[in-house]
Design an enzyme around this catalytic site. Structure first.
Site, short mmCIF file in Angstrom:
data_model
loop_
_atom_site.label_atom_id
_atom_site.label_comp_id
_atom_site.label_asym_id
_atom_site.label_seq_id
_atom_site.Cartn_x
_atom_site.Cartn_y
_atom_site.Cartn_z
N ASP A 7 0.92 -1.12 0.07
CA ASP A 7 0.00 0.09 -0.17
C ASP A 7 0.97 1.31 -0.04
O ASP A 7 2.14 1.06 0.49
CB ASP A 7 -0.98 0.06 1.30
CG ASP A 7 -1.96 1.07 1.26
OD1 ASP A 7 -2.48 1.33 0.35
OD2 ASP A 7 -1.73 1.75 2.62
N ASP A 9 -0.15 5.16 0.59
CA ASP A 9 -0.50 6.12 1.61
C ASP A 9 -0.68 5.66 3.21
O ASP A 9 -1.09 4.81 3.60
CB ASP A 9 -2.00 6.52 1.37
CG ASP A 9 -2.06 7.16 -0.17
OD1 ASP A 9 -1.10 7.72 -0.51
OD2 ASP A 9 -3.20 7.15 -0.79
N ASP A 182 -1.32 0.22 6.05
CA ASP A 182 -1.62 0.94 7.33
C ASP A 182 -3.14 0.92 7.91
O ASP A 182 -3.51 1.23 9.11
CB ASP A 182 -1.28 2.30 7.31
CG ASP A 182 -2.48 3.05 6.34
OD1 ASP A 182 -2.96 3.91 6.73
OD2 ASP A 182 -2.30 2.67 5.20
#
Length: 225
Positions: A7, A9, A182
């Protein structure tokens, strides 16, 4: 060799590239500042709370791409990556990427953010392959629309299966794969992976990861003004 899905961001960078791009457009007067900033903030809060209407958000966020010439957009995007994104890449991200390259793994940047924003960031990170929300281009002009499945939530897993097919791979190649994220929005992705790794987790994902016994790592956060 293992497949490794990163991922972007708040995982490899300290911030949300889609949201920051919206703020950058406002600062550069490419959009109506007050209205666009208000909506950009609203959609970001919806995403963090897990209630984002992704179709509605994409109609909003991609609209400016259909109103400007591609050459102008690419120039602005280059400035965005250099001035906004580069300073917020975690040093640990480079180390993590380097370790997987040393292990001869195959790295894929796997982001809900659209390809216009993600691809140049992938280049900087040294990741050659990208799975992201794909944009419609007619001729050489962005239309402000997307094609295929938005790369969000459960669609991230569906788009991995599509990526496997396009690369003449099968689901057996997911054996021993890694996924880094996250966000609790990426629980479907993390659950799919043989080696889920939670990075800089939001509270919901951290609790979920602890209950599953997943690996949890945290990168050093710079204080934001």
């Amino acid at each position: 060799m293992a497949l490794v899905f990163f991922d972007l961001d708040n995982t490899l960078i300290q911030g949300d590239s889609d949201y920051l791009w919206g703020e950058f457009l406002v600062a550069n007067k490419f959009v109506d500042a007050e209205d666009y900033q208000k909506n950009n903030e609203k959609f970001y809060q919806d995403y963090q709370q897990g209630v984002l209407d992704h179709d509605e958000y994409l109609r909003f966020s991609l609209a400016p791409l259909g109103k400007h010439q591609t050459e102008e957009l690419l120039s602005l995007n280059h400035e965005f990556v250099e001035t906004v994104i580069l300073p917020i890449i975690y040093p640990e991200s480079y180390e993590l990427i380097a370790q997987h390259k040393k292990d001869e793994d195959r790295l894929i940047l796997h982001s809900a953010t659209n390809s216009f924003i993600v691809s140049p960031i992938a280049n900087i990170l040294g990741i050659n392959e990208v799975i992201s929300t794909q944009l419609e281009i007619i001729g050489e002009q962005y239309t402000g629309k997307y094609i295929g499945l938005p790369n969000y939530g459960e669609n991230k897993v569906k788009n991995i299966y599509q990526w496997l097919e396009e690369n003449n791979l099968s689901k057996k190649h997911l054996k021993d794969c890694f996924a880094y994220s996250d966000s609790f929005n990426d629980i479907p992705l993390l659950t799919m992976a043989e080696n889920p790794v939670v990075v800089n987790a939001d509270d919901k994902l951290r609790d979920y990861a602890l209950s599953c016994g997943w690996r949890i790592i945290d990168f050093e956060q710079d204080e934001k003004e």
